[in-house]
Design an enzyme around this catalytic site. Sequence first.
Site, PDB file in Angstrom:
ATOM      1  N   THR A 112       0.828  -1.202   0.000  1.00  0.00           N
ATOM      2  CA  THR A 112       0.000   0.000   0.000  1.00  0.00           C
ATOM      3  C   THR A 112       0.862   1.252   0.000  1.00  0.00           C
ATOM      4  O   THR A 112       1.983   1.241   0.523  1.00  0.00           O
ATOM      5  CB  THR A 112      -0.915   0.019   1.237  1.00  0.00           C
ATOM      6  OG1 THR A 112      -1.567   1.286   1.358  1.00  0.00           O
ATOM      7  CG2 THR A 112      -0.119  -0.216   2.522  1.00  0.00           C
ATOM      8  N   ASP A 113       0.322   2.337  -0.547  1.00  0.00           N
ATOM      9  CA  ASP A 113       1.037   3.610  -0.503  1.00  0.00           C
ATOM     10  C   ASP A 113       1.112   4.167   0.920  1.00  0.00           C
ATOM     11  O   ASP A 113       1.896   5.083   1.203  1.00  0.00           O
ATOM     12  CB  ASP A 113       0.390   4.634  -1.434  1.00  0.00           C
ATOM     13  CG  ASP A 113      -1.073   4.918  -1.142  1.00  0.00           C
ATOM     14  OD1 ASP A 113      -1.644   4.291  -0.224  1.00  0.00           O
ATOM     15  OD2 ASP A 113      -1.663   5.763  -1.840  1.00  0.00           O
ATOM     16  N   GLU A 114       0.319   3.608   1.848  1.00  0.00           N
ATOM     17  CA  GLU A 114       0.319   4.126   3.210  1.00  0.00           C
ATOM     18  C   GLU A 114       1.635   3.886   3.940  1.00  0.00           C
ATOM     19  O   GLU A 114       1.895   4.506   4.970  1.00  0.00           O
ATOM     20  CB  GLU A 114      -0.850   3.541   3.999  1.00  0.00           C
ATOM     21  CG  GLU A 114      -2.202   3.984   3.468  1.00  0.00           C
ATOM     22  CD  GLU A 114      -3.357   3.619   4.372  1.00  0.00           C
ATOM     23  OE1 GLU A 114      -3.219   3.773   5.607  1.00  0.00           O
ATOM     24  OE2 GLU A 114      -4.395   3.189   3.845  1.00  0.00           O
ATOM     25  N   TYR A 170      -1.616  -0.322  11.097  1.00  0.00           N
ATOM     26  CA  TYR A 170      -1.836  -0.988   9.808  1.00  0.00           C
ATOM     27  C   TYR A 170      -0.678  -0.738   8.857  1.00  0.00           C
ATOM     28  O   TYR A 170      -0.071  -1.682   8.331  1.00  0.00           O
ATOM     29  CB  TYR A 170      -3.141  -0.514   9.175  1.00  0.00           C
ATOM     30  CG  TYR A 170      -3.198  -0.775   7.687  1.00  0.00           C
ATOM     31  CD1 TYR A 170      -3.107  -2.072   7.183  1.00  0.00           C
ATOM     32  CD2 TYR A 170      -3.303   0.278   6.764  1.00  0.00           C
ATOM     33  CE1 TYR A 170      -3.124  -2.323   5.817  1.00  0.00           C
ATOM     34  CE2 TYR A 170      -3.332   0.034   5.398  1.00  0.00           C
ATOM     35  CZ  TYR A 170      -3.245  -1.271   4.934  1.00  0.00           C
ATOM     36  OH  TYR A 170      -3.255  -1.509   3.584  1.00  0.00           O
ATOM     37  N   LYS A 202       2.245  -3.348   7.256  1.00  0.00           N
ATOM     38  CA  LYS A 202       2.490  -3.571   5.829  1.00  0.00           C
ATOM     39  C   LYS A 202       3.942  -3.237   5.465  1.00  0.00           C
ATOM     40  O   LYS A 202       4.557  -3.930   4.652  1.00  0.00           O
ATOM     41  CB  LYS A 202       1.522  -2.734   4.996  1.00  0.00           C
ATOM     42  CG  LYS A 202       0.068  -3.188   5.083  1.00  0.00           C
ATOM     43  CD  LYS A 202      -0.139  -4.601   4.544  1.00  0.00           C
ATOM     44  CE  LYS A 202      -0.041  -4.646   3.027  1.00  0.00           C
ATOM     45  NZ  LYS A 202      -0.361  -6.014   2.510  1.00  0.00           N
TER      46      LYS A 202
END
Length: 339
Positions: free
Chosen positions: A125-127, A153, A157
């Site tokens: 994810t870009d997060e 979260y 990741k």
Amino acid sequence: MNIVVTGGAGFIGSNFVYYLLAHHPEDRVICLDKLTYAASMEALDDAMRDERFRFVRGDIADTDAVERLFAEEKPDIVVNFAAETHVDRSIDDPGVFVRTNIMGTQTLLDACRKHGVRRFHQVSTDEVYGDLPLDRPDLFFTEETPLHTSSPYSASKAGADLLALAYARTFGLPVSITRCSNNYGPYQFPEKLIPLMISRALADESMPVYGKGENVRDWLYVEDHCAAVDAVMRMGRPGEVYNVGGHNERTNLSVVRTILQELRKPESLIAFVTDRPGHDRRYAIDPAKISAELGWLPATPFEEGIRRTIRWYVDNRGWWSRILSGDYRAYYEKMYAHR
């Protein structure tokens, strides 16, 4: 080839299963899914009727279950969609995210080493990059952007990504990673922004928007994401990260207003609520690398994709209504009722 898709009963995973079955008739697809709250066997109804598809219920963090599956199927490629993904839930219970997203990924990596898998692809994810300032629209996440996580979260990741890259360097495991922007489309669990707002607008219920709704996300239609993952797992360079973005930046408030306009509902349904802790301001991905190396570009403009998505939720009320009538109702009240 035999392709194991973990988390294939979830939102993006189920869409990816259908993408593979439609575009690669020569391949078998084996789905491994624990069937947590966000999974839906209904999403795989059509796949279950295809002789090239097999479903196995199991946990990616269960070493014995993963070993049995790999010994039976001898996969050529493993694509890991299986993850806990909701930021609010990670704030409420971080341990679940560490177990699935980090320890589960390690279990898969060890099995891939043991069984000589030709490619392990980690869907990220870009997060993991944190966020960008709202007043710098010229800035984008690239593959060289340092990891700077904001939530349990995104930290989980990022940990999984680093493990995968470490296995590539230490053990020579052929690994690739994609980091995508916010997905939307059919079969997305209605705790996420777009399906949540669609379902509540259709029910003429208040639509909770964090803060002032100024946070910006780069929206990617799920089928475009599936095409990117397919390209990277087959043709991407081992040991590399590829960013996958839609060039469809919108504020959360503008997305909500678009949904209201499409459904011809009043803006009086919008209810601004207390912002989430550590809420990232802006995500924006530069997909130049995957475009230059593999020729991938997003094919679905946001205006087209959001209309398709709204229509799907209108036409499939039974699916999300069954979800909302169950445990999720209690979760929604816990997260939003007192904000």
